[in-house]
Design an enzyme around this catalytic site. Sequence first.
Site, PDB file in Angstrom:
ATOM      1  NE  ARG A 285      -0.334  -0.507  -1.159  1.00 52.64           N
ATOM      2  CZ  ARG A 285      -1.010  -1.366  -0.432  1.00 52.64           C
ATOM      3  NH1 ARG A 285      -2.026  -2.022  -0.980  1.00 52.64           N
ATOM      4  NH2 ARG A 285      -0.705  -1.601   0.826  1.00 52.64           N
TER       5      ARG A 285
ATOM      6  CG  HIS B  58      -9.062  -0.993  -1.356  1.00 53.34           C
ATOM      7  ND1 HIS B  58      -8.165   0.037  -1.393  1.00 53.34           N
ATOM      8  CD2 HIS B  58      -8.398  -2.029  -0.768  1.00 53.34           C
ATOM      9  CE1 HIS B  58      -7.022  -0.331  -0.842  1.00 53.34           C
ATOM     10  NE2 HIS B  58      -7.137  -1.596  -0.463  1.00 53.34           N
TER      11      HIS B  58
END
Length: 304
Positions: free
Chosen positions: A219, A267
């Site tokens: 994260r 990502h």
Amino acid sequence: MLTVLFAAPSLWPEYQEPLPRALAEAGIDARLVTKAAPEAVDYIVYAPSSPLQDFTPYTRTKAVLNLWAGVERIVGNPTLTQPLCRMVDPGLTEGMVEWVTGHTLRHHLGMDRHIVNPGHVWDPACPPLARERGVTILGMGALGAACAAALRALNFPVTGWSRTAKPGCLHGEEGLREALARAEILVTLLPKTPETENLLNGRTLAMLPRGAVILNPGRGALIDDAALIAALDAGQVGHATLDVFRIEPLPQDHPFWSHPGVTVTPHIAADTRASTAAHVIAENIRRGEAGEPFLHLVDRTRGY
């Protein structure tokens, strides 16, 4: 017949074939729809980007089945009183293991200096063996455990740290200090919670061996961006390969793009694969109908 609401419009093209097939294979008689009267919905297949934000009218719904591993954008929704399950997808796990293993080997072997070598420097320096390079993984859930197993199979000595006590893992503040001290390569796979936000900051980055490498496919909020830049500039951190960010896509003016000590990946470390995730959704619906415990049920007090 059950009514299953697919409340993730942008993902519908990926799931419109594999999810009905998985439901049928699990023996579930269900009507899979993208629109339905709330009082008729038995299960909601969900992504936090969904326009559905008020769960109050869904009085018949037995569970909300998230398509993402992360639930921080939904777990605090006060209207969500139904059980919430996060996605633990075998395909996602495989993808994460491949990304973490690949970038661990990249940094361990020093591959960048050979791949990008504009000066044609002949540098025959040999890296240490894997067994001589300490790797620490922060977060020993399903993803962390799978990555640890793959790296150990390559002979890396892997230290695992968890916020709560787990067999074979360090935990707590003292455990974190020890885990970071061993981390020539540090992998962060923690969820985003109030306790983990900015866990890697100026104080904790100073606990790493000088020149350590950081891999963050977990994260973005786990790392204090400014503190990381400062640690890179000071040589305390040798390189950071980052796949997740506080704002995505990463803004073009963010210093990570231009910093020579940062690799940005967009990502891609792990994505939910519809072909495998559909079976996880179908299994949870089967369990709900059989009165069995749901898989990957979110603990609201812990936030994941």
